[in-house]
Design a protein around this motif. Structure first.
Motif, short mmCIF file in Angstrom:
data_model
loop_
_atom_site.label_atom_id
_atom_site.label_comp_id
_atom_site.label_asym_id
_atom_site.label_seq_id
_atom_site.Cartn_x
_atom_site.Cartn_y
_atom_site.Cartn_z
N TRP A 95 1.06 -1.26 -0.09
CA TRP A 95 0.12 0.07 0.08
C TRP A 95 0.91 1.14 -0.10
O TRP A 95 1.89 1.11 0.50
CB TRP A 95 -1.01 0.03 1.26
CG TRP A 95 -1.96 -1.07 1.31
CD1 TRP A 95 -1.81 -2.36 2.06
CD2 TRP A 95 -2.98 -1.18 0.56
NE1 TRP A 95 -2.84 -2.96 1.86
CE2 TRP A 95 -3.56 -2.50 0.94
CE3 TRP A 95 -3.73 -0.29 -0.38
CZ2 TRP A 95 -5.09 -2.84 0.33
CZ3 TRP A 95 -5.06 -0.77 -0.80
CH2 TRP A 95 -5.56 -1.92 -0.44
N THR A 96 0.43 2.29 -0.43
CA THR A 96 1.04 3.77 -0.76
C THR A 96 0.03 4.64 -0.23
O THR A 96 -1.26 4.68 -0.87
CB THR A 96 1.69 3.97 -1.94
OG1 THR A 96 2.32 4.94 -1.86
CG2 THR A 96 0.99 4.15 -3.09
N PRO A 97 0.49 5.55 0.69
CA PRO A 97 -0.63 6.89 0.94
C PRO A 97 -0.91 7.36 -0.36
O PRO A 97 -0.39 7.41 -1.29
CB PRO A 97 0.19 7.59 1.64
CG PRO A 97 1.33 6.87 2.35
CD PRO A 97 1.60 5.89 1.28
N VAL A 98 -2.19 7.90 -0.63
CA VAL A 98 -2.91 8.62 -1.51
C VAL A 98 -1.77 9.99 -1.81
O VAL A 98 -1.58 10.53 -0.95
CB VAL A 98 -4.18 9.28 -1.30
CG1 VAL A 98 -4.62 10.32 -2.28
CG2 VAL A 98 -5.17 7.93 -1.36
N ASP A 99 -1.52 10.14 -2.85
CA ASP A 99 -0.84 11.53 -3.28
C ASP A 99 -1.39 11.76 -4.76
O ASP A 99 -1.10 11.06 -5.71
CB ASP A 99 0.86 10.96 -3.49
CG ASP A 99 1.87 12.12 -3.74
OD1 ASP A 99 1.17 13.20 -3.88
OD2 ASP A 99 3.14 11.84 -3.71
N ASP A 100 -1.92 12.99 -4.52
CA ASP A 100 -2.38 13.46 -5.96
C ASP A 100 -1.65 14.31 -6.73
O ASP A 100 -1.93 15.25 -7.48
CB ASP A 100 -3.85 13.98 -5.79
CG ASP A 100 -3.92 15.05 -4.54
OD1 ASP A 100 -2.72 15.65 -4.25
OD2 ASP A 100 -4.78 15.40 -4.13
N THR A 101 -0.11 14.76 -6.17
CA THR A 101 0.62 15.41 -6.73
C THR A 101 0.81 14.85 -8.34
O THR A 101 1.01 13.67 -8.71
CB THR A 101 2.08 15.55 -6.21
OG1 THR A 101 1.70 15.84 -4.88
CG2 THR A 101 2.98 16.37 -6.79
N VAL A 102 0.64 15.79 -9.25
CA VAL A 102 0.79 15.58 -10.74
C VAL A 102 2.07 15.78 -11.15
O VAL A 102 2.98 16.68 -10.69
CB VAL A 102 -0.17 16.27 -11.56
CG1 VAL A 102 -1.56 16.09 -11.16
CG2 VAL A 102 -0.18 17.95 -11.49
N SER A 103 2.35 15.01 -12.31
CA SER A 103 3.54 15.38 -13.08
C SER A 103 3.60 14.80 -14.35
O SER A 103 2.61 14.17 -14.68
CB SER A 103 4.87 14.55 -12.39
OG SER A 103 4.62 13.04 -12.35
N PHE A 104 4.54 15.17 -15.24
CA PHE A 104 4.69 14.73 -16.71
C PHE A 104 5.13 13.21 -16.63
O PHE A 104 6.04 12.95 -16.03
CB PHE A 104 5.53 15.49 -17.63
CG PHE A 104 4.72 17.01 -17.89
CD1 PHE A 104 3.98 17.10 -18.97
CD2 PHE A 104 5.25 17.94 -17.25
CE1 PHE A 104 3.10 18.27 -19.21
CE2 PHE A 104 4.79 19.46 -17.42
CZ PHE A 104 3.54 19.49 -18.56
N THR A 105 4.76 12.54 -17.44
CA THR A 105 5.06 11.08 -17.56
C THR A 105 5.59 10.94 -19.05
O THR A 105 5.62 11.95 -19.88
CB THR A 105 3.77 10.16 -17.38
OG1 THR A 105 2.61 10.31 -18.66
CG2 THR A 105 3.22 10.45 -16.30
N ALA A 106 6.30 9.71 -19.22
CA ALA A 106 6.88 9.45 -20.70
C ALA A 106 6.06 9.55 -21.62
O ALA A 106 6.41 9.95 -22.75
CB ALA A 106 7.60 8.25 -20.63
N ASP A 107 4.66 9.57 -21.78
CA ASP A 107 3.68 9.59 -22.99
C ASP A 107 3.22 10.95 -23.06
O ASP A 107 2.65 11.13 -24.02
CB ASP A 107 2.91 8.49 -22.87
CG ASP A 107 1.75 9.03 -21.55
OD1 ASP A 107 2.19 10.07 -20.90
OD2 ASP A 107 0.53 8.15 -21.60
N GLY A 108 4.06 12.00 -22.22
CA GLY A 108 3.51 13.33 -22.56
C GLY A 108 2.36 13.74 -21.68
O GLY A 108 2.20 14.78 -21.82
N THR A 109 1.53 12.99 -21.10
CA THR A 109 0.45 13.09 -20.54
C THR A 109 0.83 13.80 -18.88
O THR A 109 1.91 13.50 -18.44
CB THR A 109 -0.57 12.05 -20.30
OG1 THR A 109 0.20 11.04 -19.79
CG2 THR A 109 -0.89 11.72 -21.56
N VAL A 110 -0.01 14.09 -18.13
CA VAL A 110 0.00 14.65 -16.94
C VAL A 110 -0.64 13.50 -15.95
O VAL A 110 -1.99 13.40 -16.19
CB VAL A 110 -0.41 16.15 -16.62
CG1 VAL A 110 -0.30 16.16 -15.09
CG2 VAL A 110 0.36 16.85 -17.37
#
Length: 959
Positions: A95-110
């Motif tokens: 399990w990992t805590p909920v984290d809604d921090t966004v970032s760019f991914t390899a496919d170009g989406t956020v």
């Protein structure tokens, strides 16, 4: 403008049945062996053991979900902590805590770091503005209508697309179970531009089905009808008041419905410019088309200022807080009075049937209209919340659970830096829900004075319900009374005053249980006298517990005596007792010994000199024996034996069994079946024993049986003696018997099997020696009857009838005494189609008398064996008792070394030649090496006197 999009994992309408989550609970493997200290354990049972052993809480990892965790406590109880919204998500094997921090991914989406559902936002250009994956696995995408999007600026949980229209930014933010979307209109001039009069958000729902809801909203369902995505009534707010921004209105602000929205099956259209007509609007203004989804993690509030607006999971409430209390028009930013109530659907699944020790509902206050603490009440509600919950259609408030006073805003000197934690006693509602088996309960936070503007409050939307509970052990099962014998059902009969009572209970919490037994006198649903009571030491749950009723009970209790009793039992886990076991277990104690069985012999004639013996028939002939029960009719099982006294068994043998010539009988139709037996000698004893229903054993009884010798059978015996006048065969002294032909390899010789044996001449009266001529076998030949067929020597019944074989034999091959010899030496046999019907041989230092069960190439019968072969003359006597199904065998003298096979129910048919000095077995003849004198075959059972006479060379006429 805020687009709050959240996936519906499961809904069940206004019911109390909560669907299981789609993500499985995760955890470490179950600990086994000695318990080492650890902060968690997969098994609840192991977690409880560690908690009690080391004195600290231990997480039960197998019961962790996105919203719930369970810990075992040192006192043996469990505590669950369940949130309204997910606080963790499954990743890999943990399990990992909920984290809604966004970032760019390899496919170009956020994309956000860790949220309950998968989602992705545009990285700029064409394509979907946002896409989200439903629990059904289908993707749903929302599109911006005004051309390509710029590359966004990332701000924590949000992607901000600047100037998507002149003076208008688009902000998309990730949430726990979906995303939000807000149009930021910076100026009045921007609000007046024509493009904002009809902003059409199109939806590509893939294989989902989208339908308008009639209020400008839209909902998308999967093929099974489950709602996956919902669009509610759009709202807006401005920048008036402290704290107003793109994430929500001011602390004293409320979102206002936007009444100009419309929807079709694949789009939602809003008139964002309508806000420009509102007087005193403070820019920037924020417009939210109210997209939202719902999961089973449900919260909402109702607002009488907007009585038909639904706010499920924040839909239409862009500040994403649960509102409660009253604020008047003077204090609100929209100039209206608001009376609000907050509702939370809390998962309490898994508590059914539990003992709720305590429960607390913990909510965090985000804002109050003043720093003056006012009361908030926690109440139950009569139905679940849903997308239909509005002020006009809200649950009916139920029982008051608790009241707490509180206030918080940044200037107040109470609480923490982000709010005030408030705990409400929820033990009553949790107890009632556990008793009713509810999976979800609806709790409401409401003001105790709904006309006081100081009661206006906003709560964070993720409270938690902490429940401390204990699983009540099940009513014990697997109850029994032991030892028991014939009467093991209910009521049970036992033969001891210290019976063992049993019980077994389950405890879903694991751990250990103690059992409280009570024994009462009599058989009654309401017994009056408790005889003994006892609580056992603790043993692992779901393990059979045993209590031996005491022969020396403590003061105030009594030991058992013969009579009727019943017992009940319940389990105790250290906190709770189970219910008493269902119904009383009745039993009787009977320690009195019965009398031995009596017998009747069919056709018996009394002999006054040997009373109560009888004279019936002849040795080996069938006689019928009936069994009575003496004066004691309680006998349920008897045993008899013709050869030895019956052993004192620790437990009665099984019905129908036969062990070492002891035959065991049980009643059939209320009586013991009559038996056919045969007396093995002229004077025999039938030993008897019985058991009653409690298993009490009688003393050993006996019945003498006197019979006559079978003279006619003896006089018809086949005895072969060498006559020097007859060459090539040995005549049978029986006048009609077949001769034995002398095969090659068999010669004649003079020897003295028993030199001391003499006889008296009938004419002269002088003592003379017996005949001395013997057959000598070199291993290359045999003696065979000249007439074909066993019937010539054993009668038409063949192997099915009784017979006696005797002979003087002398082995001369040294290998006969070797325990590892590879060859055997046959004395006599009757040939069969595959194996001999019977045979006598010497093999590996053993004398054997054997009879197969079938004519198979592999021997499958039994042998009576006498160990120890001497290279000298031996008198062998073999008897097949077809009535008693026994093989009896002696070597040396009639009373010498002997063996008995006491049970051989099936014999193999054989109708071949009678052989002396060989037997037939596939691939092996076992020829005899040694000497043989006076072989005799009698179709009868010879008495001990007759065997002695044969040992002394008697002729059939002398028997």
């Amino acid at each position: 403008m805020k687009l709050a999009l959240t996936v519906l994992l499961a809904t069940s309408g206004l019911s109390v049945v909560q669907l299981e989550r789609s993500t499985p609970a995760l955890g470490a493997p179950v600990v086994s062996g000695p318990r080492a200290d650890a902060p968690s354990a997969a098994s609840q049972d192991v977690a409880l053991q560690i908690a009690q052993m080391y004195g600290h809480d231990v997480q039960v990892s197998s019961q962790t979900t996105e919203v719930t965790e369970v810990v075992a406590q040192p006192d043996g109880s469990l505590r669950s902590k369940t949130f309204a919204e997910p606080v963790r998500v499954a990743r890999g094997t943990g399990w990992t805590p909920v984290d809604d921090t966004v970032s760019f991914t390899a496919d170009g989406t956020v994309q956000p770091a860790a949220t309950e559902v998968r989602m992705k936002f545009s990285g700029g250009g064409t394509g979907p503005l946002a896409s989200v994956q439903a629990a059904s696995g289908q993707w749903l995408s929302v599109y911006w209508p005004e051309g390509p999007l710029p590359v966004p600026t990332l701000q924590g949980d949000a992607a901000v697309y600047a100037d998507v229209l002149p003076g208008v930014d688009l902000r998309v933010a990730a949430g726990t179970s979906g995303f939000s979307e807000v149009l930021v209109i910076k100026t009045a001039a921007a609000a007046a531009q024509p493009e904002l009069r009809s902003v059409r958000f199109s939806v590509d729902d893939g294989s989902l089905t989208s339908t308008p809801d009639g209020d400008g909203g839209l909902q998308s369902t999967s093929s099974d009808g489950t709602v996956q995505l919902r669009e509610g009534q759009p709202t807006w707010w401005d920048s008036a008041g402290t704290g107003a921004d793109a994430t929500g209105p001011a602390d004293n602000g409320v979102p206002r419905p936007l009444l100009t929205a419309t929807s079709t099956a694949n789009s939602v259209t809003i008139d964002a410019s309508a806000v420009a007509d509102t007087e005193a609007a403070v820019y920037p203004v924020f417009v939210d088309p109210s997209w939202s989804g719902g999961t089973r993690h449900a919260w909402t509030f109702t607002d009488n200022a907007y009585p038909t607006t639904n706010y499920l999971n924040g839909a239409g409430a862009s500040d994403a807080y649960a509102h409660s209390g009253f604020v008047d028009a003077a204090w609100s930013d929209d100039g209206r009075s608001h009376l609000t109530r907050a509702y939370f659907g809390m998962n309490i699944g898994g508590m059914a049937g539990k003992h709720i020790i305590s429960a607390q509902f913990n909510a965090k206050l985000r804002y109050s209209s003043s720093c003056t603490a006012t009361d908030v009440a926690l109440r139950t509600a009569n139905s679940l919340i849903s997308s239909s919950t509005t002020w006009n259609s809200q649950p009916v408030l139920g029982t008051l659970q608790d009241t707490k006073a509180g206030a918080w805003q940044p200037g107040c000197q109470n609480g923490g830096s982000t709010g005030l934690a408030m705990g409400f006693n929820a033990t009553q509602v949790a107890t009632n829900a556990a008793a009713a088996g509810f999976a979800v309960v609806t709790l409401a936070l409401v003001s105790t004075n709904e006309s006081n503007r100081l009661t206006w409050k906003k709560f964070y939307n993720n409270p938690f319900l902490a429940v401390t509970y204990n699983s009540i052990p099940t009513a014990p099962a697997y109850r029994s009374v032991r030892p028991c014998y014939a009467q093991c059902g209910l009521p049970t009969t036992t033969s001891v005053i210290t019976p063992t009572l049993t019980a077994q209970s389950r405890d879903s919490d694991g751990g250990n249980l103690r059992y409280s037994f009570e024994v009462w006198a009599s058989w009654s649903d309401t017994p009056a006298v408790r005889v003994q009571a006892y609580q056992t030491p603790a043993i692992a749950q779901n393990t059979l517990s045993h209590w031996i009723v005491s022969n020396t009970p403590p003061a105030g209790q009594s030991k058992l005596v013969d009579g009727h009793y019943e017992y009940r039992v319940r389990a105790f886990d250290g906190t709770d007792y189970s219910a008493w076991s269902g119904g009383w277990i009745q039993f009787a104690v009977d320690t009195s010994k019965p009398g031995p069985p009596t017998v009747t012999i069919s056709g018996a004639t009394s002999d006054p000199n040997t009373e109560p013996a009888s004279v019936v028939g002849t040795v080996g002939a069938p006689i019928t024996v009936g069994f009575g029960t003496s004066e004691d009719a309680s006998l349920t099982q008897i045993a008899y034996s013709l050869y030895d006294k019956i052993p004192v068994y620790s437990t009665p043998p099984a019905c129908g069994s036969e062990v070492d010539a002891v035959i065991v009988l049980c009643r059939s139709g209320g009586v013991f079946p009559a038996q056919t037996i045969a007396a093995p000698d002229t004077s025999s004893t039938l030993y008897l024993m019985g058991w009653d229903s409690a298993g009490n054993r009688s003393a050993t009884g006996s019945q003498a049986i006197l019979v006559n010798e079978d003279v006619s059978g003896a006089q018809a015996a086949h005895t072969w003696r060498i006559d020097s006048a007859v060459i090539g065969s040995i005549p049978d002294l029986a006048s009609s018997g077949p001769s034995l032909s002398e095969g090659a390899g068999v010669t004649r010789g003079a020897d003295a099997p028993n030199p001391s044996v003499t006889s008296v001449d009938d004419d002269t009266g002088e003592t003379i020696a017996q005949p001395q001529d013997v057959s000598v076998f070199t291993g290359a030949g045999a003696l065979k009857t000249t007439a074909t067929g066993a019937a010539s020597v054993l009668g038409t019944a063949g192997m099915a009838s009784s017979f006696t074989f005797t002979a003087w034999v002398k082995p001369t091959a040294a290998a006969a005494t070797s325990p590892t010899a590879t060859a055997g030496y046959a004395v006599a046999a009757v040939e069969g189609s595959s194996v001999s019907g019977f045979f006598i041989d010497v093999y590996r230092n053993q004398w054997r008398f054997c009879m197969p069960s079938t004519q198979n190439s592999t021997f499958d019968g039994v042998c009576a064996v006498v160990t120890g072969v001497v290279l000298d003359w031996n008198f062998v006597a073999a008897q097949w008792d077809a009535v008693n199904k026994q093989l009896r065998f002696s070597v040396g003298t009639p009373s010498g070394s002997s063996a008995i096979v006491k049970s051989h129910p099936v014999t193999a048919a054989a109708s071949g030649v009678f052989d002396v000095g060989v037997r037939n077995q596939p691939g092996q003849l076992y020829p005899w090496v040694g000497r043989v004198f006076a072989p005799t075959l009698m179709q009868a059972i010879a008495s001990s006197n007759q065997l002695t006479a044969l040992w002394q060379y008697a002729t059939p006429a002398q028997l």
